[in-house]
Motif scaffolding. Structure first.
Motif, PDB file in Angstrom:
ATOM      1  N   TRP A 136      13.037  68.766  26.380  1.00 24.46           N
ATOM      2  CA  TRP A 136      12.943  69.793  27.433  1.00 24.46           C
ATOM      3  C   TRP A 136      14.003  70.865  27.226  1.00 24.46           C
ATOM      4  CZ3 TRP A 136      16.282  69.265  32.222  1.00 24.46           C
ATOM      5  CH2 TRP A 136      16.122  70.367  33.081  1.00 24.46           C
ATOM      6  N   TRP A 139      12.785  73.134  24.119  1.00 17.93           N
ATOM      7  CA  TRP A 139      11.731  74.144  24.279  1.00 17.93           C
ATOM      8  C   TRP A 139      12.083  75.175  25.353  1.00 17.93           C
ATOM      9  CZ3 TRP A 139       9.730  74.235  29.120  1.00 17.93           C
ATOM     10  CH2 TRP A 139       9.510  73.039  29.821  1.00 17.93           C
ATOM     11  N   GLU A 140      12.884  74.773  26.348  1.00 21.28           N
ATOM     12  CA  GLU A 140      13.286  75.769  27.340  1.00 21.28           C
ATOM     13  C   GLU A 140      14.216  76.811  26.703  1.00 21.28           C
ATOM     14  OE1 GLU A 140      14.276  74.941  31.704  1.00 21.28           O
ATOM     15  OE2 GLU A 140      16.257  75.461  30.855  1.00 21.28           O
ATOM     16  N   GLY A 159       8.509  67.189  29.603  1.00 19.38           N
ATOM     17  CA  GLY A 159       7.984  68.513  29.870  1.00 19.38           C
ATOM     18  C   GLY A 159       6.851  68.520  30.875  1.00 19.38           C
ATOM     19  N   PHE A 160       6.024  67.493  30.830  1.00 18.13           N
ATOM     20  CA  PHE A 160       4.900  67.401  31.749  1.00 18.13           C
ATOM     21  C   PHE A 160       5.115  66.223  32.695  1.00 18.13           C
ATOM     22  CE2 PHE A 160       3.362  69.313  27.808  1.00 18.13           C
ATOM     23  CZ  PHE A 160       2.858  70.500  28.299  1.00 18.13           C
ATOM     24  N   THR A 240       7.422  74.576  33.397  1.00 25.11           N
ATOM     25  CA  THR A 240       6.889  74.794  32.051  1.00 25.11           C
ATOM     26  C   THR A 240       6.718  76.273  31.702  1.00 25.11           C
ATOM     27  OG1 THR A 240       4.626  74.555  32.882  1.00 25.11           O
ATOM     28  CG2 THR A 240       5.705  72.568  32.009  1.00 25.11           C
ATOM     29  N   LEU A 243       7.770  77.439  28.302  1.00 27.91           N
ATOM     30  CA  LEU A 243       6.970  76.892  27.207  1.00 27.91           C
ATOM     31  C   LEU A 243       5.968  77.916  26.683  1.00 27.91           C
ATOM     32  CD1 LEU A 243       6.764  74.146  25.746  1.00 27.91           C
ATOM     33  CD2 LEU A 243       4.960  73.516  27.357  1.00 27.91           C
ATOM     34  N   HIS A 265       1.053  62.787  26.113  1.00 30.70           N
ATOM     35  CA  HIS A 265       1.873  63.992  26.261  1.00 30.70           C
ATOM     36  C   HIS A 265       2.043  64.728  24.941  1.00 30.70           C
ATOM     37  CE1 HIS A 265       3.655  63.551  30.481  1.00 30.70           C
ATOM     38  NE2 HIS A 265       2.651  62.685  30.372  1.00 30.70           N
ATOM     39  N   PHE A 269       1.483  68.785  24.595  1.00 32.27           N
ATOM     40  CA  PHE A 269       2.330  69.751  23.903  1.00 32.27           C
ATOM     41  C   PHE A 269       1.552  70.477  22.804  1.00 32.27           C
ATOM     42  CE2 PHE A 269       6.052  67.497  25.706  1.00 32.27           C
ATOM     43  CZ  PHE A 269       6.787  68.604  26.112  1.00 32.27           C
ATOM     44  N   ALA A 272      -0.448  73.129  24.444  1.00 27.68           N
ATOM     45  CA  ALA A 272       0.381  74.237  24.935  1.00 27.68           C
ATOM     46  C   ALA A 272       0.996  75.038  23.793  1.00 27.68           C
ATOM     47  CB  ALA A 272       1.491  73.687  25.833  1.00 27.68           C
TER      48      ALA A 272
END
Length: 306
Positions: A136, A139-140, A159-160, A240, A243, A265, A269, A272
């Motif tokens: 997390w 990617w943030e 993330g989710f 998110t 993302l 998950h 990803f 996404a």
């Protein structure tokens, strides 16, 4: 029994039950490459390792650990990848030897921290690898500071929305951090929780178990970690939005037997991040870099050198 509970509570008001001082932690868990930097009111612990032929020209790889973990989770990757990269692993705020952030937990805490950290070290660009909560963070940061990030590796990343293991779920409840600090933490119970992160339990050595327990008991870490979980719980998961801004090349790594964040998950990803490539490890749990270090590091190296 009630008397024992009351005595425990009374002792707790004088300090965290079973807490290990920072001085002891430093003696046990720093390495020859350990460094510290003052940032955001914390003395941040990190390792900066480069065994390349030309260290000044080496590309930078930053490694980010998961919940209640530490930079030590990347020891094997550091040994393998530092021949080609300047490998920096960090005890993230609220964990490890860095300990609690003076502001607790707040929006963009980790991506803004990473921005300041890279500025402080004069790093203009880097690649990132993050496991679980560290995914997390990765990617943030890549989404909010894209000019600083070349490539991203997500290992069983958060993330989710998902339902975490019961022990983490309970620590996200109101007053849970205080309660966790005021009550003894049985070593065997902690070990049992850590073992759920591995597919093959025999791969998890006693020294590694003891390290996780030790750093969990570092003064302030139980309450700080609980604050992180409570922050995520109160928002029903993760924001998110950043993302959508991750356009860098991405490698998704996942253990098929992950008991913490479901394999589904990885597909979330991949959907996404259409530019991403995915590797699934059949005989692995939540932490490929620990359970299958040589194989996962080789895959990471191939991706980073493309």
């Amino acid at each position: 029994m009630l008397m024992n509970f009351w005595q425990t509570m009374q002792n707790g008001f004088k300090g965290e039950v079973g807490a290990v001082s920072l001085e002891e932690m430093l003696a046990r868990h720093t390495t020859a490459e350990s460094q510290f930097i003052e940032l955001q009111g914390m003395n941040v612990h990190y390792r900066d390792v480069c065994r390349c032929a030309e260290p000044d020209k080496a590309p930078v790889l930053i490694l980010l650990h998961g919940i209640f973990s530490s930079l030590h989770t990347w020891n094997d990757w550091t040994d393998i990848l530092s021949k080609d990269f300047r490998v920096i692993s960090i005890d993230s705020p609220n964990f490890g030897l860095t300990g609690a952030h003076p502001r607790g937990m707040f929006k963009y805490i980790y991506s803004d921290f990473l921005n300041e950290f890279t500025d402080a070290l004069g790093i203009k660009q880097c690649s990132l690898a993050g496991n679980s909560l560290g995914g997390w963070m990765s990617w943030e940061f890549a989404g909010r500071y894209p000019h600083k990030v070349n490539k991203v590796i997500l290992l069983d990343s958060a993330g989710f929305f998902f339902v975490p293991p019961p022990v983490l779920l309970s620590m996200g409840l109101p007053l849970s951090g205080w309660m966790a600090s005021m009550m003894p933490v049985p070593r065997k119970a902690m070990y049992a929780t850590i073992r759920t992160t591995y597919s093959q339990k025999e791969r998890l050595t006693k020294p590694v178990l003891e390290r996780y327990y030790d750093l969990f008991m570092r003064a302030g870490n139980r309450g700080a970690g609980a604050a992180v979980l409570r922050f995520i719980r109160n928002r029903a998961g993760f924001d998110t939005a950043p993302l959508k801004n991750v356009t860098q090349p991405v490698l998704i790594m996942w253990g098929r037997n992950d008991a913490w964040i479901p394999l589904a998950h990885a597909e979330k990803f991949a959907k996404a991040l259409p530019q991403a490539r995915t590797i699934i490890y059949d005989d692995c749990g939540h932490m490929p870099m620990e359970e299958l270090p040589a194989e996962s590091a080789a895959d990471a190296l191939a991706f980073l050198k493309q």
